[in-house]
Design a protein around this motif. Structure first.
Motif, PDB file in Angstrom:
ATOM      1  N   GLY A 143       0.810  -1.212   0.000  1.00  0.00           N
ATOM      2  CA  GLY A 143       0.000   0.000   0.000  1.00  0.00           C
ATOM      3  C   GLY A 143       0.843   1.262   0.000  1.00  0.00           C
ATOM      4  O   GLY A 143       1.358   1.670  -1.042  1.00  0.00           O
ATOM      5  N   PRO A 144       1.048   1.860   1.163  1.00  0.00           N
ATOM      6  CA  PRO A 144       1.733   3.160   1.185  1.00  0.00           C
ATOM      7  C   PRO A 144       3.198   3.105   0.778  1.00  0.00           C
ATOM      8  O   PRO A 144       3.730   4.117   0.346  1.00  0.00           O
ATOM      9  CB  PRO A 144       1.577   3.627   2.638  1.00  0.00           C
ATOM     10  CG  PRO A 144       1.117   2.470   3.402  1.00  0.00           C
ATOM     11  CD  PRO A 144       0.527   1.482   2.476  1.00  0.00           C
ATOM     12  N   TYR A 145       3.837   1.940   0.897  1.00  0.00           N
ATOM     13  CA  TYR A 145       5.289   1.892   0.629  1.00  0.00           C
ATOM     14  C   TYR A 145       5.605   1.208  -0.693  1.00  0.00           C
ATOM     15  O   TYR A 145       6.737   0.771  -0.905  1.00  0.00           O
ATOM     16  CB  TYR A 145       5.995   1.151   1.762  1.00  0.00           C
ATOM     17  CG  TYR A 145       5.899   1.857   3.079  1.00  0.00           C
ATOM     18  CD1 TYR A 145       6.663   2.984   3.334  1.00  0.00           C
ATOM     19  CD2 TYR A 145       5.032   1.417   4.065  1.00  0.00           C
ATOM     20  CE1 TYR A 145       6.568   3.650   4.531  1.00  0.00           C
ATOM     21  CE2 TYR A 145       4.923   2.082   5.268  1.00  0.00           C
ATOM     22  CZ  TYR A 145       5.695   3.190   5.494  1.00  0.00           C
ATOM     23  OH  TYR A 145       5.593   3.848   6.680  1.00  0.00           O
ATOM     24  N   VAL A 146       4.623   1.102  -1.601  1.00  0.00           N
ATOM     25  CA  VAL A 146       4.862   0.291  -2.800  1.00  0.00           C
ATOM     26  C   VAL A 146       5.943   0.922  -3.675  1.00  0.00           C
ATOM     27  O   VAL A 146       6.763   0.211  -4.276  1.00  0.00           O
ATOM     28  CB  VAL A 146       3.532   0.077  -3.558  1.00  0.00           C
ATOM     29  CG1 VAL A 146       3.015   1.374  -4.108  1.00  0.00           C
ATOM     30  CG2 VAL A 146       3.700  -0.941  -4.653  1.00  0.00           C
ATOM     31  N   MET A 170       9.241  -0.412   8.673  1.00  0.00           N
ATOM     32  CA  MET A 170       9.511  -0.389   7.235  1.00  0.00           C
ATOM     33  C   MET A 170      10.865   0.247   6.956  1.00  0.00           C
ATOM     34  O   MET A 170      11.597  -0.194   6.069  1.00  0.00           O
ATOM     35  CB  MET A 170       8.410   0.380   6.510  1.00  0.00           C
ATOM     36  CG  MET A 170       7.047  -0.224   6.601  1.00  0.00           C
ATOM     37  SD  MET A 170       7.000  -1.936   6.103  1.00  0.00           S
ATOM     38  CE  MET A 170       7.277  -1.784   4.370  1.00  0.00           C
ATOM     39  N   PHE A 171      11.209   1.279   7.733  1.00  0.00           N
ATOM     40  CA  PHE A 171      12.517   1.913   7.542  1.00  0.00           C
ATOM     41  C   PHE A 171      13.629   0.898   7.799  1.00  0.00           C
ATOM     42  O   PHE A 171      14.618   0.822   7.050  1.00  0.00           O
ATOM     43  CB  PHE A 171      12.664   3.095   8.493  1.00  0.00           C
ATOM     44  CG  PHE A 171      13.529   4.200   7.953  1.00  0.00           C
ATOM     45  CD1 PHE A 171      13.018   5.464   7.767  1.00  0.00           C
ATOM     46  CD2 PHE A 171      14.853   3.963   7.638  1.00  0.00           C
ATOM     47  CE1 PHE A 171      13.805   6.468   7.267  1.00  0.00           C
ATOM     48  CE2 PHE A 171      15.655   4.966   7.133  1.00  0.00           C
ATOM     49  CZ  PHE A 171      15.122   6.229   6.937  1.00  0.00           C
ATOM     50  N   ALA A 172      13.461   0.068   8.834  1.00  0.00           N
ATOM     51  CA  ALA A 172      14.482  -0.939   9.133  1.00  0.00           C
ATOM     52  C   ALA A 172      14.576  -1.958   8.008  1.00  0.00           C
ATOM     53  O   ALA A 172      15.675  -2.380   7.627  1.00  0.00           O
ATOM     54  CB  ALA A 172      14.160  -1.630  10.456  1.00  0.00           C
ATOM     55  N   ILE A 173      13.429  -2.352   7.441  1.00  0.00           N
ATOM     56  CA  ILE A 173      13.459  -3.334   6.343  1.00  0.00           C
ATOM     57  C   ILE A 173      14.184  -2.756   5.132  1.00  0.00           C
ATOM     58  O   ILE A 173      15.056  -3.397   4.531  1.00  0.00           O
ATOM     59  CB  ILE A 173      12.018  -3.763   5.985  1.00  0.00           C
ATOM     60  CG1 ILE A 173      11.423  -4.590   7.118  1.00  0.00           C
ATOM     61  CG2 ILE A 173      12.008  -4.570   4.694  1.00  0.00           C
ATOM     62  CD1 ILE A 173       9.984  -4.945   6.914  1.00  0.00           C
ATOM     63  N   PHE A 174      13.852  -1.506   4.775  1.00  0.00           N
ATOM     64  CA  PHE A 174      14.547  -0.872   3.648  1.00  0.00           C
ATOM     65  C   PHE A 174      16.038  -0.728   3.943  1.00  0.00           C
ATOM     66  O   PHE A 174      16.885  -0.925   3.063  1.00  0.00           O
ATOM     67  CB  PHE A 174      13.931   0.498   3.359  1.00  0.00           C
ATOM     68  CG  PHE A 174      12.608   0.432   2.667  1.00  0.00           C
ATOM     69  CD1 PHE A 174      12.468  -0.316   1.518  1.00  0.00           C
ATOM     70  CD2 PHE A 174      11.514   1.088   3.173  1.00  0.00           C
ATOM     71  CE1 PHE A 174      11.254  -0.398   0.878  1.00  0.00           C
ATOM     72  CE2 PHE A 174      10.294   1.006   2.543  1.00  0.00           C
ATOM     73  CZ  PHE A 174      10.160   0.262   1.394  1.00  0.00           C
ATOM     74  N   SER A 175      16.347  -0.408   5.185  1.00  0.00           N
ATOM     75  CA  SER A 175      17.753  -0.243   5.564  1.00  0.00           C
ATOM     76  C   SER A 175      18.515  -1.553   5.409  1.00  0.00           C
ATOM     77  O   SER A 175      19.667  -1.566   4.943  1.00  0.00           O
ATOM     78  CB  SER A 175      17.815   0.283   6.996  1.00  0.00           C
ATOM     79  OG  SER A 175      19.084   0.123   7.512  1.00  0.00           O
ATOM     80  N   ILE A 176      17.864  -2.684   5.766  1.00  0.00           N
ATOM     81  CA  ILE A 176      18.516  -3.985   5.600  1.00  0.00           C
ATOM     82  C   ILE A 176      18.764  -4.262   4.124  1.00  0.00           C
ATOM     83  O   ILE A 176      19.848  -4.726   3.730  1.00  0.00           O
ATOM     84  CB  ILE A 176      17.656  -5.087   6.246  1.00  0.00           C
ATOM     85  CG1 ILE A 176      17.741  -5.009   7.764  1.00  0.00           C
ATOM     86  CG2 ILE A 176      18.103  -6.460   5.785  1.00  0.00           C
ATOM     87  CD1 ILE A 176      16.893  -6.012   8.476  1.00  0.00           C
ATOM     88  N   ALA A 177      17.759  -3.950   3.274  1.00  0.00           N
ATOM     89  CA  ALA A 177      17.929  -4.206   1.837  1.00  0.00           C
ATOM     90  C   ALA A 177      19.092  -3.387   1.282  1.00  0.00           C
ATOM     91  O   ALA A 177      19.920  -3.891   0.514  1.00  0.00           O
ATOM     92  CB  ALA A 177      16.631  -3.865   1.101  1.00  0.00           C
TER      93      ALA A 177
END
Lengths: 170, 104
Positions: A137-140, B64-71
């Motif tokens: 959703g918001p992060y796609v 979500m920030f942590a997940i993106f940071s891991i990627a």
């Protein structure tokens, strides 16, 4: 905060810190990479302890499963000398100044944490369904940009690591 | 009385300090990458701790920030290690003190 949480947190924190400190002080770089893996597993356990199961599993898959193994592979590819060395790194001027800098930074951070009034809510949790909905959703857009980044990083790594062609072969 | 949030922040600060000590004191290119990974991990712990013990948040921002940071950390590790292999092929060493061709 229960006593069980405190004990579990102390164990996890000890695993993380001891692993990282071993990676700092051991001479053999192969041992350093394995200690890094221990520290990363400890971080995954911390995520599980905080109730963020998905992130803990991602941490194990990506860091322990991919990054640590990649580090080990690169060490095996680039290792060339095998002279006997002491277990711990020798104390030199660089080690002392680096340690002083790191201790100063950590001390400043700890001081800032203790001086800041932090209010704790203990409210957030997320199951995999919520995370999936948020990703779709918001992060796609962010997810797609990360996919693009990973693809370009893969291609870039391949180009960098590919053996060079001989210029004078024709 | 120390709170759970403060415990996590203290742990992350200590981990950051150790990672920084590795990046500053060791001269092996791979070990410096290891130090950077540890510092990124400390930042991730902070993201998760602030989100977990923060006010109610339906957007899952910190997670979500942590997940993106891991990627992104994975991409950085792949490119960094490829660079180490490339440098090793040119100089036959991974000790950064001996790779000083650009030094005036």
């Amino acid at each position: 905060m229960t006593l069980a949480f405190l004990i579990a947190f102390a164990v996890v924190a000890a695993v993380i810190i001891v692993g990282a400190a071993a990676a700092l002080s051991l001479t053999n770089i192969f041992h350093c990479a394995l200690c890094l893996a221990v520290s990363l597993i400890g971080t995954a356990a911390l995520y599980l302890l905080l109730g963020v199961e998905f992130l803990g599993l991602v941490q194990i898959l990506v860091y322990v499963g991919a990054v640590a193994i990649l580090v080990v592979f690169v060490i095996l590819l680039t290792r060339h000398r095998k002279d006997p060395a002491p277990l711990l790194i020798p104390v030199s001027r660089r080690v002392v100044s680096g340690a002083i800098t790191a201790v100063a930074v950590t001390g400043t951070l700890w001081l800032a944490i203790f001086k800041t009034p932090l209010s704790e809510f203990n409210s957030n949790s997320a199951d995999v369904k919520q995370i999936g909905l948020a990703m779709a959703g918001p992060y796609v857009v962010g997810v797609q940009v990360v996919a693009l980044l990973l693809t370009s990083a893969l291609i870039g790594a391949l180009i960098l690591a590919a053996p060079e062609k001989k210029e004078d072969s024709q | 009385m120390i709170t759970q949030l403060e415990l996590c922040l203290l742990l992350a600060a200590a981990l950051f300090g150790i990672g920084m000590a590795i990046a500053l004191t060791r001269r092996h290119a791979i070990l410096i990458l290891i130090g950077i990974e540890l510092m990124l991990n400390a930042a991730n712990i902070n993201f998760v701790a602030f989100w977990r013990f923060g006010p109610k948040d339906e957007m899952l921002t910190g997670l979500m920030f942590a997940i993106f940071s891991i990627a992104i950390a994975a991409a950085e590790a792949a490119v960094g290690l490829a660079l180490v292999i490339s440098v090793y092929r040119h100089f036959r060493t991974t000790n950064l003190d001996q790779i000083d061709k650009l030094k005036g």
